[in-house]
Design a protein around this motif. Structure first.
Motif, PDB file in Angstrom:
ATOM      1  N   GLY A 102       0.838  -1.345  -0.012  1.00  0.00           N
ATOM      2  CA  GLY A 102      -0.042  -0.102  -0.094  1.00  0.00           C
ATOM      3  C   GLY A 102       0.728   0.990  -0.052  1.00  0.00           C
ATOM      4  O   GLY A 102       0.283   2.390   0.272  1.00  0.00           O
ATOM      5  N   ASP A 103       2.118   1.274  -0.004  1.00  0.00           N
ATOM      6  CA  ASP A 103       2.864   2.284  -0.376  1.00  0.00           C
ATOM      7  C   ASP A 103       2.807   2.983  -1.682  1.00  0.00           C
ATOM      8  O   ASP A 103       3.332   4.361  -1.683  1.00  0.00           O
ATOM      9  CB  ASP A 103       4.609   1.971  -0.011  1.00  0.00           C
ATOM     10  CG  ASP A 103       4.595   1.676   1.500  1.00  0.00           C
ATOM     11  OD1 ASP A 103       4.094   1.731   2.285  1.00  0.00           O
ATOM     12  OD2 ASP A 103       5.688   0.948   1.654  1.00  0.00           O
ATOM     13  N   ALA A 104       2.376   2.469  -2.538  1.00  0.00           N
ATOM     14  CA  ALA A 104       2.112   3.097  -3.871  1.00  0.00           C
ATOM     15  C   ALA A 104       0.744   2.395  -4.568  1.00  0.00           C
ATOM     16  O   ALA A 104       0.476   1.222  -4.276  1.00  0.00           O
ATOM     17  CB  ALA A 104       3.344   3.017  -4.872  1.00  0.00           C
ATOM     18  N   ALA A 105       0.154   3.185  -5.229  1.00  0.00           N
ATOM     19  CA  ALA A 105      -0.950   2.561  -5.963  1.00  0.00           C
ATOM     20  C   ALA A 105      -0.705   2.191  -7.510  1.00  0.00           C
ATOM     21  O   ALA A 105      -0.028   3.119  -8.208  1.00  0.00           O
ATOM     22  CB  ALA A 105      -2.258   3.687  -6.016  1.00  0.00           C
ATOM     23  N   PRO A 106      -1.082   1.255  -8.200  1.00  0.00           N
ATOM     24  CA  PRO A 106      -1.013   1.001  -9.448  1.00  0.00           C
ATOM     25  C   PRO A 106      -1.827   2.124 -10.210  1.00  0.00           C
ATOM     26  O   PRO A 106      -2.734   2.605  -9.905  1.00  0.00           O
ATOM     27  CB  PRO A 106      -1.564  -0.406  -9.560  1.00  0.00           C
ATOM     28  CG  PRO A 106      -2.089  -0.906  -8.266  1.00  0.00           C
ATOM     29  CD  PRO A 106      -1.787   0.236  -7.314  1.00  0.00           C
ATOM     30  N   THR A 107      -1.326   2.458 -11.625  1.00  0.00           N
ATOM     31  CA  THR A 107      -2.010   3.197 -12.438  1.00  0.00           C
ATOM     32  C   THR A 107      -3.235   2.679 -12.943  1.00  0.00           C
ATOM     33  O   THR A 107      -3.506   1.489 -12.496  1.00  0.00           O
ATOM     34  CB  THR A 107      -1.125   3.750 -13.795  1.00  0.00           C
ATOM     35  OG1 THR A 107      -1.008   2.339 -14.219  1.00  0.00           O
ATOM     36  CG2 THR A 107       0.288   4.131 -13.372  1.00  0.00           C
ATOM     37  N   ALA A 108      -4.136   3.211 -13.503  1.00  0.00           N
ATOM     38  CA  ALA A 108      -5.372   2.686 -14.067  1.00  0.00           C
ATOM     39  C   ALA A 108      -4.913   1.436 -15.043  1.00  0.00           C
ATOM     40  O   ALA A 108      -5.629   0.540 -14.858  1.00  0.00           O
ATOM     41  CB  ALA A 108      -6.265   3.698 -14.768  1.00  0.00           C
TER      42      ALA A 108
END
Length: 125
Positions: free
Chosen positions: A55-61
């Protein structure tokens, strides 16, 4: 083994993929396929996959779509096969995909073909 005549395989896999958050999806993919295979599918570095899983980064769409599509295929297979068979199915040559590995086929944008191959594999028993 699951009796396929009594319980339709993949019945709620789509719903699971739609409802699950990115952290859940990436964690599950990492658990079954391994971080490196998830990285190959998304074209990212393995450390990026770890950041998504924590959860340290979110994937792009675009990455979210690849991850959700892959999750659907993984969960379909996992309903009837164990994690090891599911992982081997993803990284091995597949005759229904012109001997391309399903992980590579997803990377190339052929997720529908991969899902069809997974359904055929599951239905063949």
């Amino acid at each position: 083994m699951t009796n396929l005549a009594l319980r339709p395989v993949g019945r709620d896999v789509h719903g699971q993929a739609v409802r699950a958050g990115s952290v859940v999806i990436v964690s599950r993919l990492q658990e079954i396929l391994g971080r490196d295979v998830v990285a190959i599918i998304t074209g990212k570095q393995p450390r990026q996959v770890t950041r998504w899983a924590t959860g340290d980064a979110a994937p792009t769409a675009h990455d979210q779509q690849l991850l959700r599509d892959t999750y659907q295929v993984v969960e379909l297979l996992a309903e009837v096969e164990g994690p090891e068979v599911t992982r081997m199915w993803f990284i091995g040559m597949n005759p229904q995909l012109d001997d391309q590995a399903p992980a590579e086929a997803i990377t190339a944008g052929n997720v529908r073909d991969v899902m069809a191959a997974a359904r055929a594999f599951v239905n063949a028993g």
